[in-house]
Scaffold this active site. Structure first.
Site, PDB file in Angstrom:
ATOM      1  N   ASP A 110       9.040 -18.046  20.574  1.00 48.09           N
ATOM      2  CA  ASP A 110      10.442 -17.139  20.661  1.00 48.09           C
ATOM      3  C   ASP A 110      10.813 -17.349  22.148  1.00 48.09           C
ATOM      4  O   ASP A 110      10.363 -17.580  23.295  1.00 48.09           O
ATOM      5  CB  ASP A 110       9.547 -15.679  20.646  1.00 48.09           C
ATOM      6  CG  ASP A 110      10.870 -14.441  20.682  1.00 48.09           C
ATOM      7  OD1 ASP A 110      11.577 -14.395  19.626  1.00 48.09           O
ATOM      8  OD2 ASP A 110      10.915 -13.916  21.764  1.00 48.09           O
ATOM      9  N   ASP A 163       3.628  -5.920   4.239  1.00 44.40           N
ATOM     10  CA  ASP A 163       2.269  -6.037   4.912  1.00 44.40           C
ATOM     11  C   ASP A 163       1.773  -7.350   4.429  1.00 44.40           C
ATOM     12  O   ASP A 163       2.173  -8.028   3.743  1.00 44.40           O
ATOM     13  CB  ASP A 163       1.344  -4.999   4.838  1.00 44.40           C
ATOM     14  CG  ASP A 163       1.293  -4.481   3.279  1.00 44.40           C
ATOM     15  OD1 ASP A 163       1.346  -5.243   2.387  1.00 44.40           O
ATOM     16  OD2 ASP A 163       1.338  -3.279   2.943  1.00 44.40           O
ATOM     17  N   ASN A 195       0.750  -1.122   0.062  1.00 50.50           N
ATOM     18  CA  ASN A 195      -0.065  -0.022  -0.029  1.00 50.50           C
ATOM     19  C   ASN A 195       0.731   1.223  -0.087  1.00 50.50           C
ATOM     20  O   ASN A 195       0.123   2.344   0.288  1.00 50.50           O
ATOM     21  CB  ASN A 195      -0.845  -0.077   1.197  1.00 50.50           C
ATOM     22  CG  ASN A 195      -0.144  -0.022   2.488  1.00 50.50           C
ATOM     23  OD1 ASN A 195       1.028  -0.155   2.479  1.00 50.50           O
ATOM     24  ND2 ASN A 195      -0.963   0.006   3.586  1.00 50.50           N
ATOM     25  N   ASP A 241       4.756 -17.049  14.769  1.00 52.83           N
ATOM     26  CA  ASP A 241       5.866 -16.757  15.632  1.00 52.83           C
ATOM     27  C   ASP A 241       5.232 -16.229  16.776  1.00 52.83           C
ATOM     28  O   ASP A 241       4.239 -15.261  16.769  1.00 52.83           O
ATOM     29  CB  ASP A 241       6.762 -15.452  15.009  1.00 52.83           C
ATOM     30  CG  ASP A 241       8.167 -15.404  15.741  1.00 52.83           C
ATOM     31  OD1 ASP A 241       8.253 -15.854  16.879  1.00 52.83           O
ATOM     32  OD2 ASP A 241       8.974 -15.228  14.884  1.00 52.83           O
ATOM     33  N   GLU A 249      12.741 -21.300  19.739  1.00 47.71           N
ATOM     34  CA  GLU A 249      14.019 -20.634  19.882  1.00 47.71           C
ATOM     35  C   GLU A 249      14.727 -20.757  21.180  1.00 47.71           C
ATOM     36  O   GLU A 249      14.152 -20.395  22.320  1.00 47.71           O
ATOM     37  CB  GLU A 249      13.640 -19.221  19.407  1.00 47.71           C
ATOM     38  CG  GLU A 249      15.071 -18.401  19.428  1.00 47.71           C
ATOM     39  CD  GLU A 249      15.025 -16.877  19.456  1.00 47.71           C
ATOM     40  OE1 GLU A 249      15.672 -16.278  18.765  1.00 47.71           O
ATOM     41  OE2 GLU A 249      14.054 -16.631  20.352  1.00 47.71           O
ATOM     42  N   ASP A 282       3.098   2.564   2.069  1.00 48.26           N
ATOM     43  CA  ASP A 282       3.631   3.219   3.150  1.00 48.26           C
ATOM     44  C   ASP A 282       5.002   2.781   3.487  1.00 48.26           C
ATOM     45  O   ASP A 282       5.662   3.457   4.454  1.00 48.26           O
ATOM     46  CB  ASP A 282       2.839   3.066   4.432  1.00 48.26           C
ATOM     47  CG  ASP A 282       2.617   1.623   4.887  1.00 48.26           C
ATOM     48  OD1 ASP A 282       3.209   0.621   4.229  1.00 48.26           O
ATOM     49  OD2 ASP A 282       1.937   1.033   5.807  1.00 48.26           O
ATOM     50  N   HIS A 300      16.159 -13.422  11.068  1.00 47.53           N
ATOM     51  CA  HIS A 300      15.994 -12.243  11.030  1.00 47.53           C
ATOM     52  C   HIS A 300      16.973 -11.539  12.129  1.00 47.53           C
ATOM     53  O   HIS A 300      17.082 -10.060  12.251  1.00 47.53           O
ATOM     54  CB  HIS A 300      14.656 -11.482  11.482  1.00 47.53           C
ATOM     55  CG  HIS A 300      14.036 -11.992  12.821  1.00 47.53           C
ATOM     56  ND1 HIS A 300      14.019 -13.541  12.995  1.00 47.53           N
ATOM     57  CD2 HIS A 300      13.901 -11.414  13.742  1.00 47.53           C
ATOM     58  CE1 HIS A 300      13.589 -13.638  14.301  1.00 47.53           C
ATOM     59  NE2 HIS A 300      13.499 -12.426  14.914  1.00 47.53           N
ATOM     60  N   ASP A 301      17.581 -12.412  13.068  1.00 49.18           N
ATOM     61  CA  ASP A 301      18.414 -11.830  13.776  1.00 49.18           C
ATOM     62  C   ASP A 301      19.982 -12.159  13.601  1.00 49.18           C
ATOM     63  O   ASP A 301      21.009 -11.674  14.245  1.00 49.18           O
ATOM     64  CB  ASP A 301      18.487 -12.665  15.129  1.00 49.18           C
ATOM     65  CG  ASP A 301      17.006 -12.228  15.767  1.00 49.18           C
ATOM     66  OD1 ASP A 301      16.446 -11.289  15.670  1.00 49.18           O
ATOM     67  OD2 ASP A 301      16.502 -13.138  16.696  1.00 49.18           O
TER      68      ASP A 301
HETATM   69  C1  NOJ Z   1      14.521 -13.526  19.568  1.00 51.55           C
HETATM   70  C2  NOJ Z   1      14.098 -12.842  18.435  1.00 51.55           C
HETATM   71  O1  NOJ Z   1      14.114 -13.537  17.529  1.00 51.55           O
HETATM   72  C3  NOJ Z   1      14.557 -11.344  18.501  1.00 51.55           C
HETATM   73  O2  NOJ Z   1      14.219 -10.958  17.095  1.00 51.55           O
HETATM   74  C4  NOJ Z   1      13.837 -10.753  19.667  1.00 51.55           C
HETATM   75  O3  NOJ Z   1      14.391  -9.301  19.664  1.00 51.55           O
HETATM   76  C5  NOJ Z   1      13.949 -11.468  20.923  1.00 51.55           C
HETATM   77  N1  NOJ Z   1      13.773 -12.836  20.872  1.00 51.55           N
HETATM   78  C6  NOJ Z   1      13.144 -10.972  21.933  1.00 51.55           C
HETATM   79  O4  NOJ Z   1      11.821 -11.119  21.727  1.00 51.55           O
END
Ligand code: NOJ
Length: 567
Positions: A198, A29, A23, A98, A255, A25, A328-329
């Site tokens: 998580d 999304d 959209n 997640d 995780e 922004d 993503h980390d």
């Molecule tokens: C693990 C997640 O992968 C990370 O992105 C997040 O910052 C921490 N847990 C806290 O939720």
């Protein structure tokens, strides 16, 4: 070994903020994801792991949830979410949500009420009185500063292992556990097919809350022994499994920070009734510094192999592995363990091969399938992630580290490397959207993008498709036993898989020069079939005959998978 659909599956992770903006922004999304479902289906994966889309003030990009049953406005509406589930199921894709249940946002209703001392919420979080005019103990949080925050209305401190806007839930309180279960069942009833949980091994805390060991120069004590893998976590997980997971045909992955293979067997053991698999970080810590992840060192291959070989062999027959290089980390793997300049395409394919041929369920993080690389920004102002920004401040201001050195570490290890937007094509904003991007677009998007790889038979994208197809065709890739080769080599990662009357020989070079390796005697002179290699223009599946002699030469970053039948 028992066959299970989630063992045979491949998972694709979407970080919605950076995936596709529908959209204009500048923020990815849910309708954007729906637009790209055909692309994902075409890749051949079975499950999408969707990073948090719940309502959130976004201090940690959605990992700070203020309402579990609502959707973040920037991402769309609950109708969009229902449509996503519907469209995915229509295409035969499963959805893994997640879910963050170690902590919530401080803007969650439960926390607001807990702060005000309203029942029954007073003990929903971990509240303690201060000590000697300061916090209850010396623990430091993951995102810098003390792990405790003072709240005037309660004249007490609450625990937050991450940002202060992410208070930890009190799992000792049965009411909290019941709320969490109810909420997960609500999502399951909506039709989701699993959960990625998580930091799930942090939910149980040592109830003595003692000070942690303090290293010289460190401003805070180490909370890890008292908050990670505390034995009671297994009781909580067994309870979740009994009351929630076991009631649905779903997949679960936890995780889990600071876990050994021993822990892996407990969390993901076939007979433990906790989780289907976990994400360990042992292999992601290979290039850490002495006290933290912030280091500019390159990894040692023998160390990486020692860890991965250990997880492969120790879990075999007892528990199930997850297989990942990226999320993503984490920094982008082709920049981290490969060579994103001279051997970009070849090393990206080699890394895919090395991982996907192991025993476990493979995870692909958006953009990995086209070889997206780290971004490299000049200064800290260009970074967005709460972890990088607070670490820079803590290390330079409190710990006296050289800012130039710290910037080198941030460039290498920042989570923002994974969060630049998906590179769909060479057009404006890399095809991510029509009106800018919320954070950044890697300047190499003109060379590295989906558009330029779809039709190219030799692309990384098409190579990943082949890796996935092979998994569907050869049970040995899923179920075969694992045996490592040449553990002492700093140049290659080789191993064998064995299943019924078949064997697979996997040869991967991590070196920039040619190397000669000794072929194990039982394969010398024997006819095998090359299932996949990154060395031919057009990868021939199933066709290339191969007969190795005593020694063979691997080209830089070469990968080759050879199948031997009826050994
Ligand atoms: C693990 C997640 O992968 C990370 O992105 C997040 O910052 C921490 N847990 C806290 O939720």
């Amino acid at each position: 070994m028992k066959r299970d659909w989630w063992k045979e599956a491949v998972v694709y992770q979407i970080y919605p903020r950076s995936f596709k903006d529908s959209n204009g922004d500048g923020i990815g999304d849910i309708p954007g994801i729906i637009e790209k479902l055909d692309y994902i289906k075409e890749l051949g994966v079975d499950i999408i792991w969707l990073s948090p889309v719940y309502r959130s003030p976004n201090v940690d990009n959605g990992y700070d949830i203020s309402d579990y049953k609502d959707i973040m406005e920037e991402f769309g509406t609950m109708e969009d979410m229902d449509e996503l589930i519907y469209q995915m199921h229509k295409k035969g894709l499963k959805l893994m949500m997640d879910i963050v249940i170690n902590h919530t946002s401080d803007e969650h209703e439960w926390f607001k009420r807990s702060c005000r001392g309203e029942e029954p919420y007073t003990d929903y979080y971990i509240w303690k009185k201060g000590k000697n005019g300061g916090p209850p103990n010396n623990w430091g949080s993951y995102f810098g500063g003390s792990a405790w925050e003072y709240c005037e209305s309660r004249d007490a401190y609450y625990l937050h292992m991450y940002a202060k806007k992410q208070p930890d839930l009190n799992w000792e309180n049965p009411k909290v556990r019941e709320e969490v279960k109810k909420m997960m069942i609500w999502w399951l009833e909506k039709g989701v097919d699993g959960f990625r949980l998580d930091v799930i091994n942090l939910i149980a805390k040592d109830q003595r809350f003692p000070d942690g060991e303090k290293k010289p120069g460190a401003p805070f004590g180490n909370m890890i022994p008292y908050t990670h893998n505390v034995p009671k976590v297994h009781k909580f997980l067994k309870e979740l499994n009994r009351d929630v997971f076991s009631k649905y045909p779903i997949v679960t992955v936890g995780e889990t920070l600071e876990t050994t293979a021993e822990d892996g067997k407990k969390y993901a053991g076939f007979n433990e009734h906790e989780l289907n698999m976990i994400f360990t970080f042992e292999h992601m810590n290979v290039d850490n510094g002495e006290n933290s992840k912030w280091s500019d060192e390159r990894f040692r291959l023998t160390k990486l192999k020692e860890i991965m070989n250990r997880w492969q062999t120790e879990l075999q027959g007892i528990a199930w592995n997850s297989l990942y290089w990226n999320n993503h980390d984490q920094p982008r793997v082709v920049s981290r363990f490969g060579n994103d300049r001279d051997f970009w395409s070849r090393s990206a394919k080699m890394l895919g091969t090395c991982l996907h041929m192991m025993q476990g369920t493979p995870y692909i993080y958006q953009g990995e399938e086209i070889g997206m690389t780290n971004c490299s920004f000049e200064n800290i102002q260009q970074y967005e992630d709460v972890e990088s920004v607070t670490a820079f401040r803590q290390h330079t201001e409190l710990m006296g580290e050289d800012p130039n050195y710290m910037m080198r570490c941030i460039r290498k290890k920042s989570r923002d490397n994974a969060r630049t937007v998906m590179q769909w094509d060479a057009g404006p904003f890399g095809g991510f959207g029509t009106n800018g991007v919320w954070f950044a677009l890697n300047p190499n998007y003109k060379q590295i993008n989906v558009g330029s790889q779809v039709e190219d038979k030799d692309s990384i994208l098409n190579y990943y498709k082949k890796l996935i197809q092979l998994r569907k065709k050869y049970p040995i890739i899923v179920y075969g036993d694992y045996e490592s080769l040449f553990a002492d080599s700093e140049k290659n990662f080789c191993y064998i898989r064995k299943y019924e009357r078949e064997e697979l020989l996997i040869l991967c070079s991590f070196s920039e020069s040619l190397q000669e390796i000794s072929v194990p005697v039982r394969y010398q002179g024997r006819r095998g079939k090359i299932l996949i290699t990154n060395m031919t223009g057009e990868t021939n599946m199933n066709m290339d005959q191969c007969q190795l002699s005593e020694r063979t030469v691997l080209e830089p970053y070469e990968a080759k998978v050879i199948l031997y039948e009826y050994l």
